[in-house]
Design a protein around this motif. Structure first.
Motif, PDB file in Angstrom:
ATOM      1  N   PHE A  53      47.828  43.955  52.148  1.00 25.15           N
ATOM      2  CA  PHE A  53      46.392  44.098  52.622  1.00 25.15           C
ATOM      3  C   PHE A  53      45.568  42.912  52.503  1.00 25.15           C
ATOM      4  O   PHE A  53      45.481  42.179  51.386  1.00 25.15           O
ATOM      5  N   GLU A  54      44.666  42.444  53.570  1.00 25.78           N
ATOM      6  CA  GLU A  54      43.946  41.261  53.464  1.00 25.78           C
ATOM      7  C   GLU A  54      43.065  41.452  52.591  1.00 25.78           C
ATOM      8  O   GLU A  54      42.712  40.489  51.892  1.00 25.78           O
ATOM      9  N   TYR A  55      42.184  42.692  52.289  1.00 27.40           N
ATOM     10  CA  TYR A  55      41.069  42.801  51.215  1.00 27.40           C
ATOM     11  C   TYR A  55      41.820  42.565  49.951  1.00 27.40           C
ATOM     12  O   TYR A  55      41.333  42.104  49.037  1.00 27.40           O
ATOM     13  N   VAL A  56      42.901  42.879  49.638  1.00 25.15           N
ATOM     14  CA  VAL A  56      43.430  42.753  48.503  1.00 25.15           C
ATOM     15  C   VAL A  56      43.838  41.295  48.037  1.00 25.15           C
ATOM     16  O   VAL A  56      43.633  40.687  46.992  1.00 25.15           O
ATOM     17  N   ARG A  57      44.183  40.423  49.219  1.00 27.74           N
ATOM     18  CA  ARG A  57      44.477  39.121  49.231  1.00 27.74           C
ATOM     19  C   ARG A  57      42.950  38.157  48.751  1.00 27.74           C
ATOM     20  O   ARG A  57      43.133  37.300  48.145  1.00 27.74           O
ATOM     21  N   ARG A  58      42.106  39.052  49.266  1.00 28.88           N
ATOM     22  CA  ARG A  58      40.658  38.240  48.730  1.00 28.88           C
ATOM     23  C   ARG A  58      40.375  38.636  47.447  1.00 28.88           C
ATOM     24  O   ARG A  58      39.550  37.714  46.894  1.00 28.88           O
ATOM     25  N   LEU A  59      40.519  39.965  46.985  1.00 29.52           N
ATOM     26  CA  LEU A  59      40.394  40.012  45.646  1.00 29.52           C
ATOM     27  C   LEU A  59      41.268  39.215  44.660  1.00 29.52           C
ATOM     28  O   LEU A  59      40.827  38.648  43.760  1.00 29.52           O
ATOM     29  N   ALA A  60      42.397  39.182  45.043  1.00 29.45           N
ATOM     30  CA  ALA A  60      43.455  38.115  44.542  1.00 29.45           C
ATOM     31  C   ALA A  60      42.979  36.849  44.214  1.00 29.45           C
ATOM     32  O   ALA A  60      42.960  36.145  43.397  1.00 29.45           O
ATOM     33  N   ALA A  61      42.331  36.186  45.360  1.00 28.61           N
ATOM     34  CA  ALA A  61      41.799  34.920  45.348  1.00 28.61           C
ATOM     35  C   ALA A  61      40.820  34.717  44.523  1.00 28.61           C
ATOM     36  O   ALA A  61      40.748  33.702  43.940  1.00 28.61           O
ATOM     37  N   ALA A  62      39.798  35.709  44.582  1.00 34.03           N
ATOM     38  CA  ALA A  62      38.827  35.535  43.276  1.00 34.03           C
ATOM     39  C   ALA A  62      39.368  35.749  41.976  1.00 34.03           C
ATOM     40  O   ALA A  62      38.954  34.767  41.219  1.00 34.03           O
ATOM     41  N   LEU A  63      40.317  36.436  41.704  1.00 36.56           N
ATOM     42  CA  LEU A  63      40.975  36.438  40.404  1.00 36.56           C
ATOM     43  C   LEU A  63      41.659  35.219  40.126  1.00 36.56           C
ATOM     44  O   LEU A  63      41.811  34.559  39.189  1.00 36.56           O
ATOM     45  N   ASP A  64      42.219  34.478  41.148  1.00 35.20           N
ATOM     46  CA  ASP A  64      42.835  33.126  40.878  1.00 35.20           C
ATOM     47  C   ASP A  64      41.784  31.947  40.717  1.00 35.20           C
ATOM     48  O   ASP A  64      42.284  31.139  39.899  1.00 35.20           O
ATOM     49  N   LEU A  65      40.562  32.362  41.147  1.00 31.53           N
ATOM     50  CA  LEU A  65      39.565  31.213  41.037  1.00 31.53           C
ATOM     51  C   LEU A  65      38.510  31.120  39.780  1.00 31.53           C
ATOM     52  O   LEU A  65      37.726  30.246  39.618  1.00 31.53           O
ATOM     53  N   VAL A  66      38.455  32.407  39.251  1.00 33.38           N
ATOM     54  CA  VAL A  66      37.610  32.498  38.458  1.00 33.38           C
ATOM     55  C   VAL A  66      37.750  31.878  36.944  1.00 33.38           C
ATOM     56  O   VAL A  66      36.917  32.030  36.154  1.00 33.38           O
ATOM     57  N   ALA A  67      39.165  31.545  36.881  1.00 33.65           N
ATOM     58  CA  ALA A  67      39.535  30.775  35.624  1.00 33.65           C
ATOM     59  C   ALA A  67      40.713  30.123  35.718  1.00 33.65           C
ATOM     60  O   ALA A  67      41.250  30.030  36.853  1.00 33.65           O
ATOM     61  N   GLY A 220      35.521  47.853  58.331  1.00 31.04           N
ATOM     62  CA  GLY A 220      36.430  47.121  57.705  1.00 31.04           C
ATOM     63  C   GLY A 220      36.018  47.078  56.155  1.00 31.04           C
ATOM     64  O   GLY A 220      35.087  47.833  55.601  1.00 31.04           O
ATOM     65  N   ASN A 221      36.824  46.206  55.311  1.00 31.17           N
ATOM     66  CA  ASN A 221      36.545  46.001  54.094  1.00 31.17           C
ATOM     67  C   ASN A 221      35.778  44.712  53.777  1.00 31.17           C
ATOM     68  O   ASN A 221      35.982  43.578  54.316  1.00 31.17           O
ATOM     69  N   LEU A 222      34.777  44.840  52.927  1.00 36.58           N
ATOM     70  CA  LEU A 222      34.221  43.475  52.522  1.00 36.58           C
ATOM     71  C   LEU A 222      34.475  43.361  51.021  1.00 36.58           C
ATOM     72  O   LEU A 222      34.382  44.349  50.245  1.00 36.58           O
ATOM     73  N   VAL A 223      34.700  42.155  50.506  1.00 38.02           N
ATOM     74  CA  VAL A 223      34.841  41.833  49.174  1.00 38.02           C
ATOM     75  C   VAL A 223      33.672  41.318  48.522  1.00 38.02           C
ATOM     76  O   VAL A 223      33.287  40.251  48.922  1.00 38.02           O
ATOM     77  N   LEU A 224      32.878  41.989  47.454  1.00 37.96           N
ATOM     78  CA  LEU A 224      31.979  41.354  46.891  1.00 37.96           C
ATOM     79  C   LEU A 224      32.274  41.038  45.624  1.00 37.96           C
ATOM     80  O   LEU A 224      32.980  41.529  44.923  1.00 37.96           O
ATOM     81  N   ILE A 225      31.690  39.658  45.387  1.00 34.31           N
ATOM     82  CA  ILE A 225      31.961  38.896  43.958  1.00 34.31           C
ATOM     83  C   ILE A 225      30.664  38.420  43.466  1.00 34.31           C
ATOM     84  O   ILE A 225      29.721  38.071  44.025  1.00 34.31           O
ATOM     85  N   ALA A 226      30.414  38.969  42.236  1.00 35.34           N
ATOM     86  CA  ALA A 226      29.188  38.985  41.628  1.00 35.34           C
ATOM     87  C   ALA A 226      29.197  38.528  39.747  1.00 35.34           C
ATOM     88  O   ALA A 226      30.141  38.987  39.473  1.00 35.34           O
TER      89      ALA A 226
END
Length: 285
Positions: A53-67, A220-226
């Motif tokens: 799922f594309e929104y899950v890849r976007r959540l995972a990208a954030a998880l990859d990049l925050v540390a 669709g899905n929007l991924v919010l990162i805050a």
């Protein structure tokens, strides 16, 4: 117990509706979890880093990049589904401490039985309401809170308010991050209100989504990162642009314009998120 069909599908009545596990014809040992016909999770048991799922890849990208890559994180997942992201964190950040809060006990047992996750004492799955879980969690105890909670394909009202967002902020470390899956369609009133609401307590933010969704052309899905520090916007932008389905990142002035005029949601006036259009989740059976 679930009912097995000749196709390999498993159906079961769970606490929140009718669950179905559908094998992926293109990937052995991969399954999509549907709840009342709406796709909730896709899991590849052989490769937990494969994210369909594309929104899950976007959540995972954030998880990859925050540390830093591979560094363990303390992650609270609000909403479990088939545990796609907890499995991903297990694989990419060994030693991470994760807690999953899922309100549907029968769904947890179905996933545990049919799609078991690797045994790990650092990964705990608990049956509980997401807001109640936050209320019982210590201050500054998590590096990341991931919210992906839907009931009847809508985010429950009590998980959309500034009081809820304040609880999220309380349990995050000072440099921690809130990652939320927000589903909405034209004219994006819910998504704009969620950006305004979360930024009232976690002011440094960005949104990642498909350009057509951001322009209000489709649901669709929007991924919010805050968080309390600036998100890694350049890196997120590169990841979104290079995805199978390229996305855009809104930050800074663009995000201000996106949320402009939206009122902060409070418990007293909170409502469930926008329902999806009829037929959007039609699946061939």
């Amino acid at each position: 117990m679930g009912r097995r069909r000749d196709t390999g599908r498993v159906t079961a009545r769970v606490d929140t509706g009718e669950a179905e596990l559908v094998p992926d014809a293109d990937r052995p040992r991969s399954f999509t979890l549907l709840l009342d016909g709406a796709p909730q999770s896709h899991v590849d048991l052989a490769d937990p880093t494969h994210l369909e799922f594309e929104y899950v890849r976007r959540l995972a990208a954030a998880l990859d990049l925050v540390a830093p890559a591979g560094a363990p994180l303390r992650v609270l997942h609000l909403g479990g589904g088939a545990l796609t992201l907890p499995r991903y964190v297990q694989a990419t950040r060994p030693g991470s401490t994760q807690r999953v809060s899922e309100v549907d006990a029968a769904l947890v047992e179905l996933v545990r039985r049919e799609l078991p996750w690797p045994a790990d004492p650092r990964l705990r799955v608990r049956v509980a309401d997401a807001r109640a879980t936050l209320g019982s969690t210590r201050d500054a105890s998590y590096d990341v809170v991931v919210a992906d909670v839907f009931a009847g394909a809508r985010t429950p009202a009590h998980l959309t308010s500034v009081e809820y967002a304040a609880e999220v902020a309380r349990v995050l470390t000072p440099g921690g991050w809130y990652l939320a899956n927000v589903a909405d369609g034209p004219p994006l009133r819910h998504a704009r209100a969620q950006v305004a609401t979360v930024r009232a307590v976690l002011p440094r933010a960005c949104v990642v989504s498909d350009a057509a969704v951001l322009r209000g052309r489709r649901y669709g899905n929007l991924v919010l990162i805050a968080g309390r520090v600036d998100p890694p916007v350049p890196e997120l932008t590169r990841r979104a642009a290079g995805d199978w389905f390229p996305g855009r990142v809104l930050a800074g002035d663009e995000l201000d314009r996106f949320a402009g005029g939206a009122a902060v949601v409070r418990d007293a006036d909170a409502t469930d998120s926008t329902p999806p259009p009829p037929g959007i989740f039609s699946v061939r059976r």
